[in-house]
Write an enzyme that holds these catalytic residues in place. Structure first.
Site, PDB file in Angstrom:
ATOM      1  N   ALA A 170      66.979  10.165  70.520  1.00 18.85           N
ATOM      2  CA  ALA A 170      66.464   9.572  69.269  1.00 18.85           C
ATOM      3  C   ALA A 170      64.946   9.395  69.384  1.00 18.85           C
ATOM      4  O   ALA A 170      64.191   9.782  68.487  1.00 18.85           O
ATOM      5  CB  ALA A 170      67.133   8.223  69.004  1.00 18.85           C
ATOM      6  N   ASN A 171      64.490   8.848  70.492  1.00 22.18           N
ATOM      7  CA  ASN A 171      63.050   8.638  70.641  1.00 22.18           C
ATOM      8  C   ASN A 171      62.298   9.957  70.762  1.00 22.18           C
ATOM      9  O   ASN A 171      61.197  10.100  70.236  1.00 22.18           O
ATOM     10  CB  ASN A 171      62.766   7.736  71.841  1.00 22.18           C
ATOM     11  CG  ASN A 171      62.943   6.273  71.463  1.00 22.18           C
ATOM     12  OD1 ASN A 171      62.921   5.923  70.286  1.00 22.18           O
ATOM     13  ND2 ASN A 171      63.137   5.420  72.456  1.00 22.18           N
ATOM     14  N   CYS A 206      58.173   3.152  74.675  1.00 21.89           N
ATOM     15  CA  CYS A 206      59.362   4.010  74.717  1.00 21.89           C
ATOM     16  C   CYS A 206      59.108   5.506  74.623  1.00 21.89           C
ATOM     17  O   CYS A 206      59.653   6.273  75.422  1.00 21.89           O
ATOM     18  CB  CYS A 206      60.309   3.622  73.586  1.00 21.89           C
ATOM     19  SG  CYS A 206      61.225   2.136  73.960  1.00 21.89           S
ATOM     20  N   PHE A 241      49.501  -0.903  69.873  1.00 22.68           N
ATOM     21  CA  PHE A 241      49.919   0.493  69.667  1.00 22.68           C
ATOM     22  C   PHE A 241      50.392   0.749  68.250  1.00 22.68           C
ATOM     23  O   PHE A 241      50.509   1.884  67.816  1.00 22.68           O
ATOM     24  CB  PHE A 241      50.973   0.911  70.693  1.00 22.68           C
ATOM     25  CG  PHE A 241      52.382   0.490  70.382  1.00 22.68           C
ATOM     26  CD1 PHE A 241      52.841  -0.775  70.725  1.00 22.68           C
ATOM     27  CD2 PHE A 241      53.264   1.358  69.758  1.00 22.68           C
ATOM     28  CE1 PHE A 241      54.134  -1.160  70.437  1.00 22.68           C
ATOM     29  CE2 PHE A 241      54.568   0.985  69.473  1.00 22.68           C
ATOM     30  CZ  PHE A 241      55.005  -0.284  69.813  1.00 22.68           C
ATOM     31  N   LEU A 293      67.522   8.402  74.492  1.00 19.67           N
ATOM     32  CA  LEU A 293      66.378   9.249  74.841  1.00 19.67           C
ATOM     33  C   LEU A 293      66.125  10.273  73.737  1.00 19.67           C
ATOM     34  O   LEU A 293      64.988  10.547  73.366  1.00 19.67           O
ATOM     35  CB  LEU A 293      66.622  10.003  76.163  1.00 19.67           C
ATOM     36  CG  LEU A 293      66.847   9.189  77.430  1.00 19.67           C
ATOM     37  CD1 LEU A 293      66.826  10.097  78.654  1.00 19.67           C
ATOM     38  CD2 LEU A 293      65.775   8.125  77.585  1.00 19.67           C
TER      39      LEU A 293
HETATM   40  C1  UDX Z   1      60.356   3.237  68.978  1.00 19.94           C
HETATM   41  C2  UDX Z   1      61.591   3.626  68.163  1.00 19.94           C
HETATM   42  O1  UDX Z   1      61.234   3.716  66.769  1.00 19.94           O
HETATM   43  C3  UDX Z   1      62.709   2.612  68.371  1.00 19.94           C
HETATM   44  O2  UDX Z   1      63.882   3.019  67.677  1.00 19.94           O
HETATM   45  C4  UDX Z   1      62.995   2.492  69.868  1.00 19.94           C
HETATM   46  O3  UDX Z   1      63.982   1.537  70.114  1.00 19.94           O
HETATM   47  C5  UDX Z   1      61.731   2.141  70.626  1.00 19.94           C
HETATM   48  O4  UDX Z   1      60.704   3.096  70.338  1.00 19.94           O
HETATM   49  P1  UDX Z   1      58.364   1.504  68.683  1.00 19.94           P
HETATM   50  O5  UDX Z   1      57.759   2.220  69.839  1.00 19.94           O
HETATM   51  O6  UDX Z   1      58.447   0.021  68.724  1.00 19.94           O
HETATM   52  O7  UDX Z   1      59.868   2.010  68.461  1.00 19.94           O
HETATM   53  O8  UDX Z   1      57.552   1.875  67.345  1.00 19.94           O
HETATM   54  P2  UDX Z   1      57.557   3.107  66.324  1.00 19.94           P
HETATM   55  O9  UDX Z   1      57.507   2.553  64.962  1.00 19.94           O
HETATM   56  O10 UDX Z   1      58.615   4.087  66.595  1.00 19.94           O
HETATM   57  O11 UDX Z   1      56.124   3.773  66.580  1.00 19.94           O
HETATM   58  C6  UDX Z   1      55.799   4.422  67.794  1.00 19.94           C
HETATM   59  C7  UDX Z   1      54.402   5.000  67.724  1.00 19.94           C
HETATM   60  O12 UDX Z   1      54.344   6.119  66.834  1.00 19.94           O
HETATM   61  C8  UDX Z   1      53.339   4.019  67.224  1.00 19.94           C
HETATM   62  O13 UDX Z   1      52.172   4.157  67.993  1.00 19.94           O
HETATM   63  C9  UDX Z   1      53.111   4.454  65.799  1.00 19.94           C
HETATM   64  O14 UDX Z   1      51.833   4.107  65.336  1.00 19.94           O
HETATM   65  C10 UDX Z   1      53.285   5.964  65.927  1.00 19.94           C
HETATM   66  N1  UDX Z   1      53.641   6.611  64.652  1.00 19.94           N
HETATM   67  C11 UDX Z   1      54.832   6.346  64.059  1.00 19.94           C
HETATM   68  C12 UDX Z   1      52.752   7.512  64.065  1.00 19.94           C
HETATM   69  O15 UDX Z   1      51.671   7.766  64.590  1.00 19.94           O
HETATM   70  N2  UDX Z   1      53.112   8.125  62.887  1.00 19.94           N
HETATM   71  C13 UDX Z   1      54.303   7.879  62.271  1.00 19.94           C
HETATM   72  O16 UDX Z   1      54.554   8.488  61.206  1.00 19.94           O
HETATM   73  C14 UDX Z   1      55.186   6.959  62.871  1.00 19.94           C
END
Ligand code: UDX
Ligand code: ADP
Length: 460
Positions: free
Chosen positions: A220-221, A273, A335, A218
């Site tokens: 980390a996210n 997540c 997303f 939780l």
């Molecule tokens: C995330 C975590 O990174 C991962 O470790 C966990 O297991 C699950 O949740 P995920 O949701 O698949 O993974 O994608 P992630 O790359 O983290 O992006 C999440 C959201 O943030 C996306 O909508 C992405 O577009 C957004 N984002 C990410 C931004 O808007 N800016 C950024 O700089 C990085």
């Protein structure tokens, strides 16, 4: 404890890719992924690898290598549980939509069902691994159900949170930053360490107690989402002061204490997540009367909601304060890029906001189906399904999507958007040709020279 057979309950975005890689790297272990959803299992078994139920770069190759060798997809949940030495639970844990904790707490009904099913079927000792994202202390609940309803066999519960990010899942699984295993029984922990040890260096496999492992996921996210909300907050300030958010992100990111990743301003984070995990954190903090802690983390979500709203409001304001009857083209619905997952995608909320203002919307996404797009809008319950279908059109070509548009908005950072013939698109749209880049993917200078009026997040 020797593991010959693994069963994974849940063939979704987590279970599917994770088990594919575990099977690829451990050819001596039989891995069976089960799901109640027949259609999903049929797609995992489809000879045509383009039909796998989830789109993830590189997944097709891994499945091709391991499927029907030691990787199997099945709907026979009972048989797989019965035969397995180790059972991963990778079912969905959505946010509750009813009762206590509505809108915040995780709904654990699917997890509980799995636990009861395992307890009822198991005739030999099993290691049960929590893979789904779960609130802290779920392992305790799992163990309680298993021990009180089982057939007298021993269950060892481990927490092994998933850190893969969609779109890069295979890479993340094959070269993880770390593997986290929480548990109490050393032999059970070692059995799981050995499975990952087949390809992950041992110094990257961390073992902790159960609660630390559950909470770390939780946290980390929450930290990652917080970075996105932080840079998004600054993007609004940049727009009014004349600073450029990319320049600010670069300048601060070069400080090694801050680091350069996750500083990309956007229309808002989505995914299954971030929001769910922060809501979980907030719910736990409130339940222990830690109101300041809860409010602190809740603000990350409030900022994210604000970013989506202000993006949609800006479209309305720019289009002379009304989008009523106007055609707005949305490029991207997922997303993030390289996935067909749409859970909590910013596009859903931006579309809903514009539909409230009676706009007509046309959507193009390279990987998301029309069926999914309508499902996402219907799920919000803002208007009838018939009304969503009347107002929203989903097309298969970006050029068709942009025809006679009053504005185009980029909502996912798909690489292909950069390669379009934007001159051709310019010729098809109403003028002024408004383009709202919610992901900072396009070359604003170049497009401005071609005649577009561009709005980029964090740039004035
Ligand atoms: C995330 C975590 O990174 C991962 O470790 C966990 O297991 C699950 O949740 P995920 O949701 O698949 O993974 O994608 P992630 O790359 O983290 O992006 C999440 C959201 O943030 C996306 O909508 C992405 O577009 C957004 N984002 C990410 C931004 O808007 N800016 C950024 O700089 C990085
Ligand atoms: P995630 O992103 O966590 O993998 P998904 O929704 O993509 O979530 O996948 C979860 C899967 O778990 C779904 O395909 C769902 O059908 C399956 N599932 C939920 N409950 C059970 C159950 N009791 N037995 C088998 N499969 C289940």
């Amino acid at each position: 404890m020797k593991i010959d057979k693994i069963c994974c309950i849940g063939a979704g975005y987590v279970g599917g890719p994770t088990m594919s890689v575990i099977a690829q790297k451990n050819p001596q272990i039989q891995v069976t992924v089960v799901d109640l959803n027949h259609e999903r299992i049929a797609a995992w078994n489809d000879a045509d690898l383009n039909k796998l139920p989830i789109y993830e770069p590189g997944l097709d190759k891994v499945v091709a290598e391991a499927r029907n060798r030691n990787l199997f997809f099945s709907t026979d949940v009972e048989k797989a549980i019965d035969e397995a030495d180790m059972i991963f639970i990778s079912v969905n844990t959505p946010t509750k939509t009813y009762g206590k904790g509505k809108g915040q707490a995780a709904d654990l009904k699917y997890i509980e069902l799995c636990a009861r099913q395992i307890a009822a079927i198991a005739k030999s000792d099993k290691i049960v691994v929590e893979k789904s994202t779960l609130p802290v202390r779920t392992a305790e609940a799992l163990k309680s159900i298993l021990d009180h309803t089982g057939n007298g066999v021993n269950f060892h519960v481990l927490s092994n949170p998933e850190f893969l990010a969609e779109g890069t899942a295979i890479q993340d699984l094959q070269k993880p930053d770390r593997i986290l295993i929480g548990g109490e029984n050393q032999e059970a922990i070692q059995a799981l360490v050995d499975i990952y040890g087949a390809w992950v260096p041992t110094d990257r496999i961390i073992t902790t107690n159960l609660w630390s492992s559950e909470l770390s996921k939780l946290v980390a996210n929450a930290f990652l989402a917080q970075r996105v909300s932080s840079i998004n907050a600054i993007s609004e300030l940049c727009e009014v002061t004349g600073a450029n958010v990319d320049e600010v992100a670069r300048a601060i990111g070069m400080d090694s204490r801050i680091g350069s990743k996750f500083l990309r301003a956007s229309v808002g984070f989505g995914g299954s997540c971030f929001q769910k995990d922060i809501l979980n954190l907030v719910y736990i903090a409130r339940s222990y009367n830690l109101y300041e802690v809860a409010d602190y983390w809740e603000q990350v979500i409030m900022m994210n909601n604000h970013q989506k709203d202000r993006f949609a409001d800006n479209i309305i304001k720019t289009l002379y304060n009304t989008v009523n009857g106007k055609n707005i083209t949305l490029l991207g619905w997922a997303f993030k890029k390289d996935t067909n997952d749409t859970r909590e995608s910013a596009a859903i909320y931006v579309a809903d906001h514009l539909l409230d203002e009676e706009a007509f919307i046309t959507v193009y996404d390279p990987k998301v189906t029309a069926e999914q797009i309508y499902k996402d809008l219907d799920y919000l319950g803002t208007r009838s399904p018939a009304e969503n279908r009347r107002l929203v059109k989903v097309v298969n070509s970006p050029y068709q999507a942009c025809e006679q548009a009053h504005a185009i908005a980029i909502l996912t950072e798909w690489d292909e958007f950069k390669a379009y013939n934007w001159q051709q698109i310019y010729d098809k749209v109403f003028k002024p040709a408004f383009l709202f880049d919610g992901r900072g993917v396009l070359d604003g200078q170049q497009l401005m020279m071609q005649g577009f009026t561009i709005y980029g997040i964090g740039r004035c």
